[in-house]
Design a protein around this motif. Structure first.
Motif, PDB file in Angstrom:
ATOM      1  N   GLY A 308       8.875   1.990  11.884  1.00  0.00           N
ATOM      2  CA  GLY A 308       9.942   1.480  11.034  1.00  0.00           C
ATOM      3  C   GLY A 308      10.261   0.026  11.299  1.00  0.00           C
ATOM      4  O   GLY A 308      10.487  -0.749  10.350  1.00  0.00           O
ATOM      5  N   ASP A 309      10.288  -0.389  12.565  1.00  0.00           N
ATOM      6  CA  ASP A 309      10.579  -1.786  12.890  1.00  0.00           C
ATOM      7  C   ASP A 309       9.515  -2.714  12.322  1.00  0.00           C
ATOM      8  O   ASP A 309       9.827  -3.789  11.782  1.00  0.00           O
ATOM      9  N   GLU A 310       8.250  -2.315  12.459  1.00  0.00           N
ATOM     10  CA  GLU A 310       7.163  -3.130  11.931  1.00  0.00           C
ATOM     11  C   GLU A 310       7.258  -3.248  10.410  1.00  0.00           C
ATOM     12  O   GLU A 310       6.975  -4.308   9.846  1.00  0.00           O
ATOM     13  N   ALA A 311       7.656  -2.181   9.748  1.00  0.00           N
ATOM     14  CA  ALA A 311       7.815  -2.231   8.296  1.00  0.00           C
ATOM     15  C   ALA A 311       8.887  -3.239   7.907  1.00  0.00           C
ATOM     16  O   ALA A 311       8.720  -4.008   6.947  1.00  0.00           O
ATOM     17  N   CYS A 312       9.998  -3.254   8.640  1.00  0.00           N
ATOM     18  CA  CYS A 312      11.075  -4.204   8.336  1.00  0.00           C
ATOM     19  C   CYS A 312      10.626  -5.636   8.572  1.00  0.00           C
ATOM     20  O   CYS A 312      10.926  -6.535   7.767  1.00  0.00           O
TER      21      CYS A 312
END
Length: 522
Positions: A308-312
């Motif tokens: 999720g962090d990488e997506a953001c």
């Protein structure tokens, strides 16, 4: 003289009914509708409230009390009589919503009761899309759902009167932010009441949007509550805003300050500085609803891997560099929610569990907040939180995903029959074979668009729904999402949307079947 005599009799009948209803002994049913149609709209003098419960205005309080006090088996007939005798439909919707708000006090257990507040907007919106003669049915569904929950939770404590000193108008906005940062519900309620009395609706809602996305706990309902309440206030009127806004901020803060470090708040704590730092670097067109298939697929791949962090970070990078616009990110959000529905092992009735379907409802709510906010950092925060929440939803159901269905790689069966026959087959196979129905819906949408199937499905919703408000709330949200996602992906999301409603092989709700003809005659 005869007119006065009839008026007197009507008043006596209404007083007698309210007295009996309050004691739970009224015996009116659908067969008494003709007699009840002689009752005029409820009179303010006949509303009885206890001093510790919040009251609504003199026009609406009697309607709310009538809904609250009438026994479950009689309430639909009584409200048909009120509408027949010229009670405005908007007052009926407002009374129904405020009755639900007053009954459901946050964070004292029994959260199911709160869903009666969420579903009123969904019922109203569904009614707008139904043919003439059927438009009132969803509202009566919401009424029966509320009355059913009253029976399940007879001792639910409702909203209290506001207490304490109100802040000065010039300090109310800062006081609201401080109270929400401190998770202080009563302080937040006092501040938002002052804002409601002194500011316009957009100015009141603006600081609430970011807190609507703060807490994923209770699987995203803070955003759903805020978005559905804001939309409904535009319908029933902002003169009813104070209790609704109090209910919202109590939901934001009622978890208590100890919740600030919870896992479901951590994405917010990471995305808040991301958004604040990146907002000043965004191009002027960053928020446009422009598709970018490559970025959408890359974001979905990151979410599938639990990143999720990488997506953001990837979303911020593309937006800041002008390589993509927000539409591509929201496409990924809606597709991720739909993909979860297609991937999770179905539960009872061949429908996914609540988390998977709530992902779609929360995506709908956050997208509405994004479209309503005027602040770039808040809009970016909402976009990033939507990605993070899809990551949380997927992780919450990882053990129930035997194999991931890549929603972007869907292929539909060849559409051999005419559209009408295909629609009938989708509806007939939905309950027993939802994946097969989804594949057919995909093919149907590619050839004929999504609206023909939605038109047929909407008419089923109030008739097939159980007492569970989700039977209306889920499909109404995902049907709206089909208008928000890029045209390229609508058939894909419709394939998931099939899981949100019941098919023609499910028996009709007996109470709604009984009501259908009576409602058409109003």
């Amino acid at each position: 003289m005869d007119h006065l005599s009839r008026a007197t009799r009507r008043q006596q009948t209404r007083r007698r009914f309210l007295k009996t209803a309050a004691g739970g002994g009224a015996m009116f049913g659908m067969g008494d509708l003709i007699a009840l149609w002689g009752l005029g709209p409820a009179n303010a003098a006949e509303a009885v409230v206890t001093p510790d419960v919040v009251r609504f205005g003199p026009e609406l309080e009697p309607v709310v009390r009538l809904i609250e006090q009438t026994p479950e088996e009689d309430c639909a007939g009584v409200m048909i009589g009120q509408l027949k005798n010229r009670l405005p439909y908007r007052q009926f919707i407002a009374g129904l919503y405020l009755a639900a708000i007053r009954a459901a006090r946050w964070h004292e257990g029994m959260h199911a009761f709160d869903h009666n507040a969420y579903v009123v907007h969904s019922a109203y919106r569904l009614g707008l899309d139904l043919p003439a003669g059927e438009q009132l049915l969803p509202a009566f569904y919401a009424l029966l759902s509320f009355k059913g929950m009253q029976k399940v939770y007879p001792d639910k404590k409702g909203m209290r009167e506001l207490t304490g000193k109100l802040p000065p108008a010039e300090k109310a906005a800062d006081e609201l932010r401080a109270a929400l940062e401190e998770w202080d519900a009563e302080r937040a309620e006092r501040a938002v009441v002052v804002l409601a009395r002194t500011r316009g609706s957009a100015a009141v809602l603006e600081p609430l949007w970011r807190y609507a996305a703060r807490t994923w706990g209770f699987i995203g309902h803070m955003a759903i509550l805020t978005a559905n309440s804001a939309r409904l206030l535009e319908t029933i009127g902002w003169q009813h805003g104070e209790p609704v806004l109090r209910y919202i901020v109590e939901g934001f803060a009622g978890w208590g300050k100890e919740h600030a470090g919870s896992a479901d708040v951590r994405p917010y704590l990471a995305n808040l500085p991301r958004a604040e730092k990146a907002a000043a670097r965004l191009p002027g067109n960053w928020a446009e609803a422009v598709a970018n298939e490559g970025l959408t697929k890359d974001l979905l791949a990151a979410l599938r891997d639990g990143k999720g962090d990488e997506a953001c970070d990837l979303a911020v990078k593309h937006l800041a560099e002008g390589k993509a616009q927000a539409g591509a990110i929201w496409d990924a959000v809606h597709l991720a929610a739909g993909e979860l529905v297609l991937s999770v092992k179905p539960k009872q009735g061949n429908r996914p569990d609540g988390n998977a379907l709530h992902a779609n409802t929360a995506a709908n709510a956050l997208h509405y907040a994004f479209r309503s906010s005027t602040l770039p950092d808040t809009r970016l925060l909402l976009t990033l939180q939507a990605l993070s929440w899809m990551d949380l939803y997927r992780k919450s159901r990882a053990k129930d995903i035997p194999a991931v269905t890549d929603i972007t790689a869907l292929t539909g069966k060849e559409l051999l029959q005419k559209p009408e026959a295909a629609i009938n087959e989708v509806l007939a196979t939905r309950t027993d074979s939802p994946h097969e129905a989804g594949r057919l819906a995909f093919a149907l949408a590619r050839n004929n668009g999504v609206e023909p199937l939605l038109r047929a499905a909407r008419r089923l919703l109030p008739m097939k729904a159980s007492a569970d408000p989700h039977d209306i709330k889920f499909p109404v949200a995902i049907f709206e999402d089909l208008d928000l996602i890029s045209a390229r992906w609508r058939p894909h999301l419709l394939a998931a949307g099939v899981f949100s409603f019941w098919g023609t092989d499910r028996p009709d709700n007996a109470r709604m079947e009984q009501l259908r003809e009576a409602v058409r005659r109003i």
